[in-house]
Motif scaffolding. Structure first.
Motif, short mmCIF file in Angstrom:
data_model
loop_
_atom_site.label_atom_id
_atom_site.label_comp_id
_atom_site.label_asym_id
_atom_site.label_seq_id
_atom_site.Cartn_x
_atom_site.Cartn_y
_atom_site.Cartn_z
N PRO A 107 0.76 -1.60 -0.44
CA PRO A 107 0.13 0.05 0.14
C PRO A 107 0.97 1.16 0.09
N LEU A 108 1.07 2.02 -0.62
CA LEU A 108 1.58 3.68 -0.94
C LEU A 108 1.02 4.48 -0.10
N ASP A 109 -0.06 4.41 1.14
CA ASP A 109 0.09 5.03 1.90
C ASP A 109 0.76 4.54 3.57
N LYS A 110 1.38 3.00 3.44
CA LYS A 110 1.87 2.54 4.21
C LYS A 110 3.83 3.10 3.98
N ILE A 111 3.80 3.66 3.32
CA ILE A 111 5.46 3.52 2.50
C ILE A 111 5.81 5.42 3.32
N PRO A 112 6.38 5.58 3.89
CA PRO A 112 7.06 6.08 5.41
C PRO A 112 7.56 7.66 3.58
N SER A 113 6.91 9.09 3.89
CA SER A 113 7.56 9.55 3.12
C SER A 113 9.13 9.91 3.08
#
Length: 134
Positions: A107-113
């Motif tokens: 999930p993209l939202d689980k990869i820290p910025s």
């Protein structure tokens, strides 16, 4: 999943996107687990590739009068047989490998910025699938 040996040149280094992602804290447990499994699966294949690459370098590198490889600053010299080396090296890079794993969904939202950039995402395509959570 299928990869070629080019993958090892681009993705199995200390600064590679796959390693950065594996070292990233905060990933979901399942994702972290499958990334670790993928790296463990790739490790022996990477060693085989590295050994074959080393053999090619030693085969085609410049030799001294005793037949020993010439080195400069810890690097083998490849001036006399560069074309022969390149031809065999390209052949080695293009070898396809079948990896007995499915593409890992993240999930993209689980990869820290800031962990991966757009180039990193492109490099990892084919082994990882980035999903937007709805």
């Amino acid at each position: 999943m299928r990869i070629t040996n080019v993958f090892f040149e681009q993705n199995i280094t200390k600064e590679s996107p796959l390693i950065k992602l594996c070292q990233c804290a905060g990933l979901p447990t399942k994702v972290s687990y499958w990334l670790s499994r993928l790296l463990a699966h790739l490790e022996p294949l990477n060693k085989t590739y590295a050994n074959e690459k080393r053999k090619l370098i030693e085969k085609w590198c410049d030799k001294d009068e005793n037949g020993k490889p010439k080195e400069e600053n810890g690097q083998y010299m490849l001036s006399e047989h560069m074309n022969e080396f390149n031809a065999e090296y390209v052949e080695l890079l293009e070898i396809e490998l079948e990896i007995d794993m499915k593409v890992i969904e993240i999930p993209l939202d689980k990869i820290p910025s800031g962990v991966l950039n757009s180039y990193d995402f492109a490099q990892l395509k084919g082994i990882l699938e980035f999903k937007e959570e709805v």
